[in-house]
Design a protein around this motif. Structure first.
Motif, short mmCIF file in Angstrom:
data_model
loop_
_atom_site.label_atom_id
_atom_site.label_comp_id
_atom_site.label_asym_id
_atom_site.label_seq_id
_atom_site.Cartn_x
_atom_site.Cartn_y
_atom_site.Cartn_z
N LEU A 11 -16.30 37.41 75.36
CA LEU A 11 -14.99 38.49 75.59
C LEU A 11 -14.31 38.52 74.37
CD1 LEU A 11 -13.66 37.17 78.84
CD2 LEU A 11 -14.63 39.45 78.56
N GLY A 12 -14.31 37.61 73.43
CA GLY A 12 -13.78 37.72 72.23
C GLY A 12 -14.37 38.83 71.32
N MET A 13 -15.45 38.77 71.49
CA MET A 13 -16.19 39.96 70.40
C MET A 13 -16.17 41.35 71.32
SD MET A 13 -20.15 40.27 69.83
CE MET A 13 -20.79 40.74 71.52
N GLY A 14 -16.29 41.36 72.60
CA GLY A 14 -15.96 42.50 73.38
C GLY A 14 -14.55 43.18 73.06
N LEU A 15 -13.70 42.50 73.06
CA LEU A 15 -12.20 42.80 72.61
C LEU A 15 -12.17 43.39 71.42
CD1 LEU A 15 -10.15 40.12 74.52
CD2 LEU A 15 -10.50 42.64 75.25
N VAL A 16 -12.61 42.76 70.30
CA VAL A 16 -12.54 43.11 68.96
C VAL A 16 -13.29 44.25 68.99
CG1 VAL A 16 -13.67 42.83 66.64
CG2 VAL A 16 -12.53 40.85 67.89
N LEU A 17 -14.35 44.70 69.53
CA LEU A 17 -15.27 45.93 69.36
C LEU A 17 -14.55 47.08 70.14
CD1 LEU A 17 -18.95 44.80 70.44
CD2 LEU A 17 -17.88 45.73 67.82
N PHE B 199 -18.83 39.37 64.22
CA PHE B 199 -19.75 38.35 64.74
C PHE B 199 -19.45 37.56 65.71
CE2 PHE B 199 -19.54 39.98 60.03
CZ PHE B 199 -20.82 39.37 59.77
N GLU B 200 -20.16 36.81 66.30
CA GLU B 200 -20.00 36.08 67.48
C GLU B 200 -21.05 34.75 67.24
OE1 GLU B 200 -20.60 34.61 71.78
OE2 GLU B 200 -21.97 35.74 70.23
N PRO B 201 -20.64 33.58 67.93
CA PRO B 201 -21.33 32.61 67.66
C PRO B 201 -22.93 32.45 68.36
CG PRO B 201 -19.25 31.86 68.40
CD PRO B 201 -19.42 33.38 68.52
N VAL B 202 -23.20 33.29 69.59
CA VAL B 202 -24.35 33.25 70.15
C VAL B 202 -25.29 34.09 69.59
CG1 VAL B 202 -25.51 33.44 72.50
CG2 VAL B 202 -23.52 32.28 72.31
N ILE B 203 -24.94 35.42 69.40
CA ILE B 203 -25.83 36.40 69.06
C ILE B 203 -25.80 36.63 67.37
CG2 ILE B 203 -26.15 37.43 71.37
CD1 ILE B 203 -24.11 39.75 69.85
N GLY B 204 -24.98 35.64 66.85
CA GLY B 204 -24.69 35.80 65.45
C GLY B 204 -23.79 36.80 64.97
N PHE B 205 -24.10 38.37 65.54
CA PHE B 205 -23.29 39.39 65.13
C PHE B 205 -23.95 40.54 66.00
CE2 PHE B 205 -26.68 40.48 62.16
CZ PHE B 205 -26.62 41.88 61.87
N PHE B 206 -23.19 41.55 66.21
CA PHE B 206 -23.58 42.74 66.80
C PHE B 206 -23.42 43.76 65.75
CE2 PHE B 206 -22.28 46.90 68.93
CZ PHE B 206 -23.41 46.79 69.77
N ALA B 207 -24.80 44.33 65.57
CA ALA B 207 -25.13 45.33 64.32
C ALA B 207 -24.51 46.45 64.47
CB ALA B 207 -26.42 45.30 64.10
N GLY B 208 -24.07 47.14 65.58
CA GLY B 208 -23.31 48.40 65.75
C GLY B 208 -24.33 49.43 66.28
N SER B 209 -24.05 50.55 65.37
CA SER B 209 -24.79 51.98 66.37
C SER B 209 -26.40 51.75 66.03
CB SER B 209 -24.42 53.25 65.68
OG SER B 209 -25.35 54.11 66.06
N ILE B 210 -27.21 51.96 66.80
CA ILE B 210 -28.66 51.97 66.94
C ILE B 210 -29.23 53.03 66.07
CG2 ILE B 210 -29.21 53.61 69.01
CD1 ILE B 210 -31.34 51.37 69.58
N TYR B 211 -28.47 54.13 65.80
CA TYR B 211 -28.73 55.30 65.21
C TYR B 211 -29.07 55.01 63.61
CZ TYR B 211 -28.66 57.91 69.33
OH TYR B 211 -29.01 58.42 70.47
N ASP B 212 -28.01 53.99 63.32
CA ASP B 212 -28.12 53.37 61.87
C ASP B 212 -29.21 52.42 61.69
OD1 ASP B 212 -26.15 55.20 61.11
OD2 ASP B 212 -24.82 53.63 60.27
N GLU B 213 -30.57 53.09 61.64
CA GLU B 213 -31.70 52.06 61.72
C GLU B 213 -31.83 51.01 60.55
OE1 GLU B 213 -35.09 54.48 61.98
OE2 GLU B 213 -34.36 55.67 63.71
N ALA B 214 -31.06 51.35 59.52
CA ALA B 214 -31.42 49.94 58.12
C ALA B 214 -30.64 49.04 58.61
CB ALA B 214 -31.04 51.05 57.22
N LEU B 215 -31.27 48.01 58.57
CA LEU B 215 -30.79 46.71 58.80
C LEU B 215 -31.55 45.59 58.17
CD1 LEU B 215 -28.54 45.07 60.13
CD2 LEU B 215 -30.06 44.89 62.09
#
Length: 670
Positions: A160-166, A175-191
């Motif tokens: 929920l903390g990550m969701g509220l930030v987003l 950033f979030e402990p379980v998934i490490g970080f949410f990388a953003g839009s899928i259309y920005d493919e470079a990662l």
């Protein structure tokens, strides 16, 4: 010996959990984008170990109530945590092994990055989840079900903390402990592995160490044993470091908020309906009055078309955040290329390149659509309340209605004629949009929504926008509406040139279909950045790696040719260009591009007649408008000294402009 190594995994319940983790690995191996060792698969593995690991961890009989009865050192908190982490690593092992073996079937172009992602995300998730399990046992020592309640409370609060930030802050990366970080839009493919992820996990490691030292302090005192002063100093230092990093989390890129973005975009300009935030010292500052007028003009247009402004609190204006370039936008927002509108917050975040650009209108449509959406975010919603991205983006494209070489109707008709258009029935569902290449999905849905708007009026389109109830609004099924739209498109007349341009723009795969999509996109972005900085050798290295990963992709080879040309490595550029032209199967757009580059090479070698022939052959393949203009201008420049210096000389921009000015003076009618 085996039981000592496997520990609880040697029990029946442990074996079941380990088998379930293996099943997760098998599923990942058959799901596109998750089927290679990288960001997505590592995040999925992190979620799996954090949910299945507690089945074993929370049954641990040790630690108890920090009993004053003397117990062996093996029951000390940090040792139990270490045992939990080891169990987590063993649980992750089948996923890691299966993904590594799957690399024989699905090529992994950046195995080192994949291993780094797995270590930082999946193993990091096991380490943090082990601490949660340890705390759950400490807080509820006697009842396993209560341990689960405490553990799941940690898990849910973190998510929920990550969701509220987003939801409440501008960035789409968190950033979030379980998934490490949410990388953003899928259309920005470079990662690739972001440095901030390593810093985030190091920060968490220090926090975990501090908590373990604190628990160990309590355990020792309950045992009647002295606590070493060095241990308490280490605990204080650990928590001090955690607080210090937290205080600097925005500059370090760990948690960027609106206030920090507004510090970076410190320029501020207010109009009747907008507050513009822009980077000082750029051309935006010099043209801010015109940019503000452009915003107001688009606001007026949308009021006339849609009939109602956005849902904002009384007196609140729309905030428009204008970024200097892709780098700044990527650093602050978490995405380089994708523009976003936070309609529930009344914000848009854009790259503003020129007055009158369509992207401003597109993002403002999202803001204006809020009164017609549904749910807490005022979006178009489909099954299970998921955002219906087909209608969200289709409405914006339909109202923006860009008129370039072709309209969205023309592009859509060309895609159908070329048989590269997917069935749009899948795009109008909430779950079918992301599996299609972005440019294709946006264009087709824009055309479909514009067709409905022209046939039945904008009011009905806004009515169907809320929940996608086509039959309830139009009285006919979505299949029938799509059939009418397809008949309309199929009746359009298109030239060979228009079909060739459409083939260039839209014959592309989605991220789920591409080979090594993330790593190759990252290489291409880095190569483009290095080339723009005139660091040509580094750019060539990036493009060479992209070609090595996908040698039969013409686009990557031609980008390498351009980098070699910029570095004046003409012989190698010639070899790469000839290799592409020798392919038996080559689309017309790529053939035109290869011939254009061949003309460049020949011109720089002084072979003007051959360069003209190559350029003429390029034009015969009907390249897109921008390339056609470039080729025609270069053909006209051949034989004019100043013009050749402009087009083919490796000069600094000022000298290029001087050469172009001399050309205009010497040939004013050219």
């Amino acid at each position: 010996m085996v039981s000592k190594v496997l520990g609880p995994l040697g029990t029946r319940s442990g074996a079941v959990v380990w088998a379930l983790m293996a099943v997760v690995g098998v599923v990942l191996c058959v799901v596109p984008l998750f089927d290679l060792l990288g960001y997505e698969s590592s995040a999925a593995a992190g979620v799996a170990v954090s949910l299945l690991g507690p089945v074993i961890w929370l049954r641990d009989p040790h630690l108890g109530r920090f009993s004053p009865v003397r117990t062996p050192d093996s029951h000390r908190p940090h040792r139990i945590w270490a045992r939990f982490v080891w169990i987590g690593v063993l649980l992750l092992a089948p996923i890691l092994v299966l993904l590594l073996v799957n690399a024989l079937r699905v090529p992994n172009c950046a195995l080192d990055h994949g291993l780094a992602f797995f270590g930082l995300i999946a193993v990091g998730s096991a380490a943090v989840s082990s601490l949660w399990a340890l705390l759950a046992i400490v807080l509820s020592p006697s009842k396993v079900w209560l341990r689960w309640v405490v553990y799941l409370a940690f898990w849910i609060l973190s998510a929920l903390g990550m969701g509220l930030v987003l939801l409440l802050e501008p960035p789409v990366k968190a950033f979030e402990p379980v998934i490490g970080f949410f990388a953003g839009s899928i259309y920005d493919e470079a990662l690739s592995v972001p440095p901030q992820l390593a810093l985030y996990r190091a920060w968490q490691a220090v926090f975990v160490a501090g908590v373990l030292l604190a628990l160990d302090d309590v355990w020792l005192r309950r045992q009647g044993r002295a606590v070493p002063w060095g241990q308490r100093v280490a605990m204080v230092c650990a928590f001090g470091a955690v607080v210090g990093v937290y205080s600097q989390r925005a500059p370090l890129g760990l948690e960027i908020d609106r206030g920090f973005i507004e510090q970076e975009l410190s320029g501020r300009h207010e109009t009747e309906h907008f507050v513009l935030h822009y980077p000082p010292g750029t051309w935006h500052a010099r043209r801010i009055e015109a940019i503000g007028q452009d915003h107001e003009f688009r606001h007026h247009q949308l009021m006339e078309i849609m009939g109602q402004g956005p849902l904002l609190r009384p007196g609140r204006k729309i905030h428009s955040y204008i970024y200097a370039d892709q780098r700044q936008k990527g650093r602050l927002l978490g995405m380089r290329r994708t523009m976003i509108a936070r309609l529930w917050l009344g914000e848009l975040h854009i790259l503003y390149r020129s007055v009158g650009q369509p992207v401003l209108m597109h993002e403002l449509v999202h803001i204006f659509s809020s009164p017609h959406g549904s749910g807490p975010l005022s979006l178009s919603s489909g099954a299970l309340g998921l955002p219906n991205m087909g209608l969200i983006e289709g409405l914006a494209e339909a109202i923006t209605w860009q008129r370039g070489e072709l309209t969205p109707h023309g592009w859509s008709a060309a895609m159908r004629r070329l048989k590269i258009a997917p069935d749009i029935r899948g795009l109008v569902r909430a779950d079918g949009f992301y599996t299609t290449a972005g440019s294709t999905a946006y264009t087709l849905m824009g055309s479909f929504c514009r067709f409905l708007m022209d046939q039945h009026g904008v009011d009905k389109l806004l009515e169907v926008y809320a929940e996608g109830d086509f039959e309830g609004v139009y009285g006919v099924s979505v299949d029938e509406l799509v059939g009418q739209w397809e008949e309309f498109l199929d009746a359009m007349a298109l030239s060979d040139e228009e079909l060739a341009m459409a083939e260039f723009y839209f014959d592309r795969k989605s991220i789920f279909e591409k080979r090594c999509a993330r790593s190759i996109a990252a290489l291409r972005v880095e190569g483009g950045d290095r080339q723009a900085e005139r660091r040509f050798e580094q750019a060539i290295g990036c493009f060479e790696q992209a070609v090595a990963h996908s040698p039969r992709t013409a686009r990557y080879r031609l980008e390498l040719v351009e980098a070699l040309l910029a570095a004046r490595r003409l012989k190698e550029a010639q070899e790469e260009s000839n290799a592409v032209l020798a392919w038996e199967v080559l689309s017309r757009p790529n053939l035109a591009w290869a011939l254009e580059r061949q003309g460049d090479i020949l011109a720089q070698q002084g072979k003007r007649s051959q360069a003209r022939q190559s350029d003429q052959a390029s034009l015969e393949q009907h390249p897109r408008l921008g390339r056609r203009r470039s080729v025609e201008a270069r053909m006209a420049s051949l034989g004019v000294e100043q013009a050749e210096t402009y087009f083919f000389g490796r000069q600094v921009p000022t000298t290029q402009i001087y050469g172009l000015g001399r050309w205009v003076q010497s040939a004013p009618r050219d």
